[in-house]
Design an enzyme around this catalytic site. Structure first.
Site, mmCIF file in Angstrom:
data_model
loop_
_atom_site.group_PDB
_atom_site.id
_atom_site.type_symbol
_atom_site.label_atom_id
_atom_site.label_comp_id
_atom_site.label_asym_id
_atom_site.label_seq_id
_atom_site.Cartn_x
_atom_site.Cartn_y
_atom_site.Cartn_z
ATOM 1 C CE LYS A 33 -1.762 0.877 3.995
ATOM 2 N NZ LYS A 33 -0.978 2.049 4.435
ATOM 3 C CB THR A 34 3.565 2.448 2.264
ATOM 4 O OG1 THR A 34 2.754 2.237 3.427
ATOM 5 C CG2 THR A 34 4.366 3.723 2.443
ATOM 6 C CG ASP A 228 -2.073 5.459 4.061
ATOM 7 O OD1 ASP A 228 -2.630 4.431 3.638
ATOM 8 O OD2 ASP A 228 -1.046 5.436 4.764
ATOM 9 C CD GLU A 229 -3.849 2.231 7.121
ATOM 10 O OE1 GLU A 229 -4.915 1.652 6.842
ATOM 11 O OE2 GLU A 229 -2.842 1.635 7.523
ATOM 12 C CD GLN A 259 -4.962 -4.402 7.194
ATOM 13 O OE1 GLN A 259 -3.997 -4.258 7.952
ATOM 14 N NE2 GLN A 259 -4.839 -4.357 5.876
ATOM 15 N NE ARG A 606 -0.638 -6.694 11.118
ATOM 16 C CZ ARG A 606 -0.769 -5.992 10.004
ATOM 17 N NH1 ARG A 606 0.130 -5.084 9.700
ATOM 18 N NH2 ARG A 606 -1.770 -6.204 9.176
#
Length: 723
Positions: A33-34, A228-229, A259, A606
C-alpha cells in the site's frame, strides 16, 4: 519504464497511473500500500510535472506521514517538498489556520493545547468553582468537552464570551455545572488565543463555511488529494477531504475495511465500503497480492475475516514459498500457556539459529502481559514492551505495591508515593514538614506522622494514619489476595479508577489480584506479604538488567502492532471475553463483534514466517465463567492449523455448541436482579447474589453446591432468575 514505476505489479501500476477522478484502492494486508501511494505521488511530480504544493497526501498518524515524506523525498532528490502537504488531517488543518485564521481575529501564532495544557486550565476552573476531582475527574470533563465539540456550533459561543462581563453573566445562569465548566474553558481559550486538538479541524471547517473565497482558494490549490488508511477516518474527516476535492474532483483513497480497528474512536469502515455508491463514476482497484506472509498464514486469516459483512470481498493470495504450519496450542492454565510460548522460542533459537528479535508476542489487552513477563524474567529472556509499559511498572500496580510496602516495611519511598493517592488534600507543605521532622528524629516518615499526628491538623493526615494502622492489623488474618482486594477498596483506589472510567487500569488491577490467587493456589505454604514483595523487587531488578540488551522478544497489544510486520508472531490469550472483548460487545454489540474479528485478522497478518495462537483453561475474570476458546476459533477452517496441547474435548465441545448456536453472549439482554435474589447458572446451578458492582456491571454470586463465589457479568446469557 521509469525507475519509480519498476517493480510494481499490474494492479499497483494501474493504481499509480489512475490520476484523475475518484479512485478507490482496496489494499489488503501486506499488499504494498505505502509503495503504491509513494509511487503515485512521485509519478504526479516527476512524470506529470505537478507541483508538490498542489498535492495533499493525508495519512492517519504522524509516524506514517514521516515515513511517507522520507520515502518520497528519497525519490525526488533536488525537489523542494517544504511547500507540499504530506501530513495528517490535523497537521493539514494547522497549515490552513496558520495561513488564514487571522480572518477570525485570532493571531496566526495561536497556541495549540495538549492534554497537560487542558488540565492546567481545568485546575484553574476547579479552583474558581470550588470543584473537586471527586465530582468530575479531568478525564471526564475533557471527554465531555470533546463530545460538545463534535458539533461545531460551539465556535459561535467561543466568540460570544468575548468580554469579562458577558463571561460573568453566563455564570449566573441556570446552566449545569458541566456547562459552566465548558463556558469557562472556552473563555480561557479565547483569552489565550489557544486551540485544542478538536478545534483544529472544527475551526478550519468554520473558516471555509464562513468565507467562501478561502474555501475556493484551498480547493483550487489542491489539485490532487490522496488519503491513506481511509477506513480509519471519521465521518467528519472524510467530509472534510470530500469538500476540498469538490473543485478538481481528484480524490484517491486507499485502505482496507478488513483492518478497521478504531470504530470506538469514530472510524467508519462504511466510507470505504460505500465509496463507489457515493461517487457513481469512481473506479475501484483491488490490491490482493500479499508480499509479507506465507500461504498458511493467509489461509487462516482469510478463513476468519470472511465472516464479516461490512467489507469489500477479496481473497488475499501470495506467491511466497510455503512456510510453517500455523500452530494452535491449548494450555491447561495461563502459566503453562506462557511456558509453552517461551519453550518454543528457546527451541527455535537453539535449533534454527533464530534471535530473540525474530519473535513478537501479541495480545488483545495489556493486562495479559503479566504472566508472560514474569516467565520471561524467570528464564532470563530479554524483552521489550512496544508502545507500552512493563506490567509491574504501570502506575496503578506501583500504587498498590507502594501501599503494600508501606504496610509491610514502613518504606519511606512508598509513603511519599501514596500518601496523597487518592487525593487527601495533603499539599507540598505538609509533605515537606513531615519529611523534615522525620529527618530530625531519624525515624521512618509514617512512624513520625503517627507519633506527631496532633501537630498536623489536616483531616486527611488522620484518615491516612488510621487506614494504614487498620490494614496492618488486618494483614495477618487474611490471605494475600483477599487482603489486596480489601486494600484496593478501602484505600479509595477502586473508586478513583472507576470514576476515571479507566477500564485498562481496572483490568490490570484485576490481573494483579488474579496473579495472587494463582500464587496462593499453587503454593504449598501460606504466602507471606513480605516474601511476595521481595519477589516483586527481584523481578523488577532483573527486568532492568534485561533492558540493557538489544536482542529482545517484543511484546505489544494488537492495536500497537497495526501497520507493522514481524517474522514470527504468537497471538496469546485467544479466549472468549478477551477476544472478542466482552466489554466491547456490551457497549457496541454486533458492530464490536466485526471489529474484534478485524483485530484478529490484523494480528494474524502481522506474521511473515510463522504464526502461533494460544489459549488456556481456568477462570475468566473478564466474563465471570470458566474459560473457553475464542468464538473465532470455531470459525477457522480446521485444515488451517495444527492443534497441540492437552485438548479437553468437553471445553471445545461446549464452546462449539454455544457459539454455533449463538447462546453464549447476548449484548442486549438485561436481567434486573437485586442483592439476595437467587439465580440458576448454566454450570454451577443455584446461586445467590451477594454483591452488585454497577460500575463494572458484575454480580457477585455465591454457589453453595460448589462452595464458591464468582463474579458474573450482567450480560452473561448463562444465568436466569431461579424458579
Amino acid at each position: 519504464m521509469q525507475v519509480h514505476l519498476a517493480g510494481l505489479n499490474t494492479e499497483q501500476l494501474k493504481a499509480v497511473l489512475e490520476t484523475e477522478g475518484y479512485v478507490r484502492v482496496i489494499a489488503g494486508a501486506g499488499s504494498g500500500k505505502t509503495k503504491t501511494l509513494v509511487s503515485r505521488y512521485v509519478h504526479l511530480v516527476k512524470d506529470l510535472g505537478v507541483n508538490p504544493s498542489n498535492i495533499l497526501c493525508v495519512t492517519f498518524t504522524n509516524n506514517a506521514s514521516r515515513e511517507m515524506r522520507n520515502r518520497i523525498k528519497a525519490q525526488l532528490e533536488g525537489l523542494n517538498l517544504s511547500e507540499g502537504y504530506i501530513t495528517t488531517y490535523h497537521g493539514f488543518c494547522v497549515k490552513v489556520l496558520r495561513e488564514d485564521i487571522y480572518k477570525l481575529q485570532i493571531p496566526q501564532s495561536f497556541t495549540i493545547l495538549d492534554s497537560e495544557d487542558q488540565k492546567t486550565i481545568l485546575r484553574q476552573i476547579y479552583e474558581e468553582l470550588n470543584i473537586t476531582s471527586r465530582e468530575y475527574t479531568f478525564k471526564d470533563i475533557i471527554r465531555s468537552i470533546s463530545q460538545r465539540k463534535q458539533d461545531i456550533t460551539y465556535i459561535e459561543e467561543y466568540f460570544s464570551v468575548n468580554s469579562v462581563n458577558h463571561y460573568e453573566d453566563s455564570l449566573n445562569s441556570n446552566d449545569s455545572l458541566q456547562e459552566k465548566i465548558f463556558k469557562r474553558y472556552l473563555f480561557k481559550q479565547l483569552r489565550n488565543f489557544s486551540l485544542d486538538f478538536d478545534d483544529l479541524m472544527n475551526f478550519t471547517i468554520y473558516l471555509f463555511m464562513r468565507y467562501e473565497e478561502l474555501l475556493k482558494k484551498w480547493q483550487k490549490r489542491l489539485q490532487y488529494i490522496q488519503v491513506d488508511e481511509v477506513q480509519d477516518s471519521s465521518a467528519k474527516q472524510f467530509m472534510f477531504v470530500q469538500l476540498l476535492a469538490n473543485y478538481h474532483k481528484n480524490l484517491f483513497v486507499v485502505g482496507d475495511p478488513d483492518q478497521t480497528i478504531y470504530e470506538w474512536r469514530g472510524a467508519k469502515p462504511e466510507i470505504l465500503v460505500n465509496f463507489d455508491k457515493m461517487f457513481k463514476d469512481s473506479k475501484t482497484i483491488i490490491l490482493n497480492q500479499n508480499y509479507r506472509s506465507t500461504p498458511q498464514i493467509l489461509a487462516i486469516s482469510n478463513s476468519i475475516i470472511k465472516h464479516n459483512t461490512i467489507r469489500v470481498v477479496k481473497e488475499m493470495f501470495t506467491q511466497n514459498m510455503n512456510g510453517n504450519e500455523v500452530v494452535y496450542y491449548h494450555a491447561q492454565d495461563n502459566v503453562e500457556e506462557s511456558n509453552w510460548v517461551l519453550k518454543e522460542i528457546l527451541r527455535r533459537v537453539k535449533e534454527e539459529g533464530c534471535t530473540y528479535n525474530d519473535f513478537t508476542i501479541l495480545y488483545r489487552s495489556s493486562f495479559l502481559s503479566r504472566v508472560i513477563e514474569q516467565e520471561l524474567i524467570k528464564k532470563s529472556i530479554p524483552y521489550s514492551i512496544h508502545g507500552g509499559i512493563r506490567f509491574f511498572e504501570r502506575k496503578e500496580i506501583k500504587d498498590i505495591i507502594a501501599y503494600l510496602r508501606l504496610i509491610a516495611f514502613n518504606d519511606n519511598t512508598a509513603f511519599l508515593r501514596i500518601v496523597n493517592v487518592p487525593s487527601r488534600k495533603l499539599g507540598k507543605k505538609f509533605v515537606t514538614d513531615i519529611v523534615r521532622l522525620s529527618e530530625e528524629t531519624n525515624q521512618p516518615i509514617f512512624s513520625t506522622l503517627e507519633q506527631n499526628l496532633s501537630k498536623f491538623k489536616q483531616k486527611g493526615a488522620k484518615e491516612f494514619v488510621e487506614l494504614i494502622q487498620g490494614l496492618r492489623r488486618l494483614k495477618a488474618s487474611k490471605g494475600i489476595s483477599d487482603f489486596v482486594k480489601y486494600l484496593f477498596d478501602k484505600s479509595g483506589l477502586s473508586l478513583l479508577y472507576r470514576n476515571d472510567g479507566d477500564y485498562e487500569r481496572l483490568e490490570n488491577i484485576a490481573e494483579f489480584q488474579n496473579s495472587l490467587i494463582t500464587i496462593e493456589k499453587t503454593s504449598d505454604e501460606v504466602v507471606e506479604l513480605e516474601d511476595y514483595l521481595q519477589e516483586i523487587s527481584l523481578y523488577n531488578e532483573m527486568s532492568k538488567d534485561e533492558e540493557q540488551k538489544h536482542n529482545r522478544v517484543k511484546l505489544m497489544t494488537i492495536h500497537s502492532a497495526k501497520g507493522l510486520e514481524f517474522k514470527n508472531v504468537f497471538l496469546i490469550g485467544f479466549t472468549d471475553g478477551i477476544i472478542p472483548s466482552q466489554r466491547s460487545l456490551n457497549e457496541r454489540g454486533g458492530n464490536a463483534l466485526e471489529e474484534e474479528r478485524r483485530l484478529t485478522y490484523v494480528a494474524m497478518t502481522r506474521a511473515m514466517q510463522s504464526l502461533y495462537i494460544t489459549d488456556s483453561e481456568g477462570y475468566n475474570f473478564n466474563v465471570g465463567t470458566d474459560k473457553l476458546p475464542s468464538r473465532f476459533f470455531f470459525e477457522i477452517d480446521k485444515q488451517c492449523y495444527q492443534l497441540k496441547g492437552i485438548v479437553n474435548s468437553e471445553v471445545f465441545n461446549q464452546g462449539n455448541f454455544l457459539f454455533k448456536n449463538k447462546k453464549r453472549f447476548n449484548p442486549y439482554k438485561k436481567i434486573d436482579l437485586q442483592i439476595g435474589d437467587f439465580v440458576n447458572h448454566i454450570r454451577w446451578n443455584k446461586g445467590q447474589i451477594v454483591e452488585i458492582d454497577k460500575d463494572l456491571r458484575i454480580y457477585q454470586i455465591h454457589f453453595p453446591e460448589f462452595n464458591i463465589i464468582r463474579n458474573i457479568h450482567f450480560d452473561f446469557d448463562g444465568i436466569e432468575p431461579f424458579r
